[in-house]
Each structure stands twice: as structure tokens, then as C-alpha cells.
Design a protein around this motif. Structure first.
Motif, short mmCIF file in Angstrom:
data_model
loop_
_atom_site.label_atom_id
_atom_site.label_comp_id
_atom_site.label_asym_id
_atom_site.label_seq_id
_atom_site.Cartn_x
_atom_site.Cartn_y
_atom_site.Cartn_z
N LYS A 1 -17.00 -9.55 -3.69
CA LYS A 1 -17.37 -10.40 -2.55
C LYS A 1 -17.16 -11.88 -2.81
CE LYS A 1 -20.43 -7.78 0.34
NZ LYS A 1 -21.63 -7.81 1.14
N ALA A 2 -17.59 -12.37 -3.96
CA ALA A 2 -17.47 -13.80 -4.25
C ALA A 2 -16.01 -14.23 -4.36
CB ALA A 2 -18.22 -14.14 -5.54
N ILE A 3 -15.18 -13.40 -4.95
CA ILE A 3 -13.76 -13.73 -5.09
C ILE A 3 -13.08 -13.72 -3.72
CG2 ILE A 3 -11.55 -12.95 -6.03
CD1 ILE A 3 -13.14 -11.97 -8.48
N ALA A 4 -13.35 -12.69 -2.93
CA ALA A 4 -12.75 -12.60 -1.59
C ALA A 4 -13.20 -13.76 -0.72
CB ALA A 4 -13.10 -11.27 -0.95
N ALA A 5 -14.48 -14.09 -0.78
CA ALA A 5 -14.98 -15.22 0.02
C ALA A 5 -14.38 -16.54 -0.45
CB ALA A 5 -16.50 -15.27 -0.05
N GLY A 6 -14.18 -16.68 -1.76
CA GLY A 6 -13.55 -17.89 -2.28
C GLY A 6 -12.10 -18.03 -1.81
N ILE A 7 -11.39 -16.92 -1.77
CA ILE A 7 -10.01 -16.95 -1.29
C ILE A 7 -9.97 -17.31 0.20
CG2 ILE A 7 -7.96 -15.52 -0.84
CD1 ILE A 7 -8.58 -14.08 -3.49
N VAL A 8 -10.89 -16.75 0.97
CA VAL A 8 -10.93 -17.08 2.40
C VAL A 8 -11.24 -18.57 2.60
CG1 VAL A 8 -12.21 -16.70 4.54
CG2 VAL A 8 -11.51 -14.74 3.16
N ALA A 9 -12.20 -19.10 1.85
CA ALA A 9 -12.54 -20.52 1.98
C ALA A 9 -11.37 -21.40 1.54
CB ALA A 9 -13.78 -20.84 1.15
N GLY A 10 -10.72 -21.04 0.44
CA GLY A 10 -9.57 -21.82 -0.03
C GLY A 10 -8.41 -21.77 0.93
N CYS A 11 -8.14 -20.59 1.49
CA CYS A 11 -7.06 -20.47 2.48
C CYS A 11 -7.37 -21.26 3.74
CB CYS A 11 -6.80 -19.01 2.82
SG CYS A 11 -5.72 -18.18 1.66
N ALA A 12 -8.63 -21.28 4.13
CA ALA A 12 -9.01 -22.08 5.31
C ALA A 12 -8.74 -23.56 5.05
CB ALA A 12 -10.47 -21.84 5.65
N ALA A 13 -9.08 -24.03 3.87
CA ALA A 13 -8.79 -25.42 3.52
C ALA A 13 -7.29 -25.67 3.47
CB ALA A 13 -9.43 -25.78 2.18
N SER A 14 -6.55 -24.71 2.95
CA SER A 14 -5.09 -24.83 2.88
C SER A 14 -4.46 -24.87 4.27
CB SER A 14 -4.52 -23.68 2.07
OG SER A 14 -3.14 -23.81 1.91
N LEU A 15 -4.95 -24.03 5.16
CA LEU A 15 -4.46 -24.04 6.54
C LEU A 15 -4.77 -25.37 7.21
CD1 LEU A 15 -5.47 -20.46 7.71
CD2 LEU A 15 -3.15 -21.37 7.61
N PHE A 16 -5.97 -25.87 7.00
CA PHE A 16 -6.36 -27.16 7.59
C PHE A 16 -5.48 -28.28 7.06
CE2 PHE A 16 -9.10 -30.96 7.60
CZ PHE A 16 -9.30 -31.08 8.96
N ASN A 17 -5.24 -28.29 5.75
CA ASN A 17 -4.39 -29.32 5.15
C ASN A 17 -2.95 -29.23 5.64
OD1 ASN A 17 -6.35 -30.63 3.71
ND2 ASN A 17 -5.99 -29.50 1.83
N ALA A 18 -2.45 -28.01 5.78
CA ALA A 18 -1.08 -27.84 6.28
C ALA A 18 -0.97 -28.35 7.72
CB ALA A 18 -0.67 -26.39 6.19
N TYR A 19 -1.98 -28.05 8.53
CA TYR A 19 -1.97 -28.54 9.90
C TYR A 19 -2.02 -30.06 9.93
CZ TYR A 19 -3.48 -29.64 14.59
OH TYR A 19 -3.58 -30.19 15.83
N LEU A 20 -2.88 -30.66 9.10
CA LEU A 20 -2.96 -32.13 9.05
C LEU A 20 -1.64 -32.75 8.63
CD1 LEU A 20 -6.43 -32.88 7.40
CD2 LEU A 20 -5.77 -33.19 9.78
N LEU A 21 -1.00 -32.16 7.63
CA LEU A 21 0.27 -32.70 7.15
C LEU A 21 1.36 -32.57 8.22
CD1 LEU A 21 1.87 -33.96 4.85
CD2 LEU A 21 2.34 -31.66 4.02
N ARG A 22 1.41 -31.43 8.87
CA ARG A 22 2.41 -31.24 9.93
C ARG A 22 2.20 -32.23 11.07
NH1 ARG A 22 3.22 -26.42 14.12
NH2 ARG A 22 5.25 -27.04 14.84
N ARG A 23 0.96 -32.40 11.48
CA ARG A 23 0.66 -33.34 12.56
C ARG A 23 1.00 -34.77 12.16
NH1 ARG A 23 -5.22 -34.80 14.57
NH2 ARG A 23 -4.94 -36.02 12.72
N ARG A 24 0.70 -35.10 10.91
CA ARG A 24 0.97 -36.45 10.43
C ARG A 24 2.48 -36.71 10.36
NH1 ARG A 24 -2.71 -40.65 9.56
NH2 ARG A 24 -1.80 -42.03 8.04
#
Length: 125
Positions: free
Chosen positions: A30-53
Motif C-alpha cells: 500500500k505505501a509503495i503504491a500510494a507513493g507512486i500515485v502521489a509522485g505521478c500526480a506531481a509529475s503530471l502537474f509539473n508536465a502540465y505546468l511546463l507545457r503551459r509555460r
């Protein structure tokens, strides 16, 4: 570029979906899967910010000519730092290493998809 970005986003969403299934079915991971989900969410957010910028930067160059403008590296680093700090604060719920590793998933996926796409195109010629 839009197609490469779309493929990378889709692969991150598939990974997050898989991790949610693992989180539901395998209690020991559970902790590993939740960590991957949280990290991927941050990665998606950063990718969106970079693309928009980058789109904004391109529009400014087209409209006004060359102008000095950063691409917001500090904001993207702060996003990763924030997610890792949350994982560090709640290690029973989020694995820190999984969170940090997954925080760069979309960027690595874009690189790999681009490499594969352009190697296919250069092989045809």
C-alpha cells in the motif's frame, strides 16, 4: 509534440490506475503504491505546468519578439519537494523512495517516447 505529450500523460495515468489496483488488492504494498500515485500526480502537474509555460513563451516570442523569460524551474522543484515532504511526514502511508522516483515519470516517459518515435522515423529514410 502534442502526441508525445499525450502518450506520456496516458502512460502515467495507466501507471496510476495500476497502482490503485495494487493498493486495493495487496495490503503489503500500500505505501509503495500510494507513493507512486502521489509522485505521478506531481509529475503530471509539473508536465502540465511546463507545457503551459512553453506555449506561453512561444506566444510571447511570436507576438512581441525575443524576451527573457524563465520556464519556472523553481515552481516545479517546489512541487516535487512538497510531495516528498508529505511522504516523509507520513511514511506509513507513502513510501518516500517511490514518491521521489515517480515524481519524474512523465519527464522520463517523454524522453523515451521521443527517442523511440524519432528512431522509427530515421530508420525509414
Amino acid at each position: 509534440m502534442n502526441e508525445i505529450f499525450r502518450k506520456a500523460m496516458r502512460s502515467a495515468l495507466y501507471l496510476m490506475s495500476l497502482c490503485i489496483v495494487v493498493w486495493l488488492l495487496v495490503p503489503s504494498l500500500k505505501a509503495i503504491a500510494a507513493g507512486i500515485v502521489a509522485g505521478c500526480a506531481a509529475s503530471l502537474f509539473n508536465a502540465y505546468l511546463l507545457r503551459r509555460r512553453i506555449d506561453l513563451l512561444g506566444q510571447i516570442v511570436v507576438d512581441q519578439g525575443p524576451r527573457r523569460m524563465s520556464i519556472g524551474m523553481a515552481g516545479r522543484l517546489a512541487t516535487v519537494l512538497f510531495v516528498v515532504m508529505i511522504a516523509n511526514k507520513f511514511p506509513q502511508h507513502l513510501n518516500v523512495a517511490a514518491t521521489l522516483s515517480a515524481s519524474f515519470f512523465v519527464q522520463i516517459a517523454v524522453f523515451l517516447i521521443t527517442a523511440v518515435t524519432y528512431s522509427k522515423h530515421s530508420g525509414k529514410g
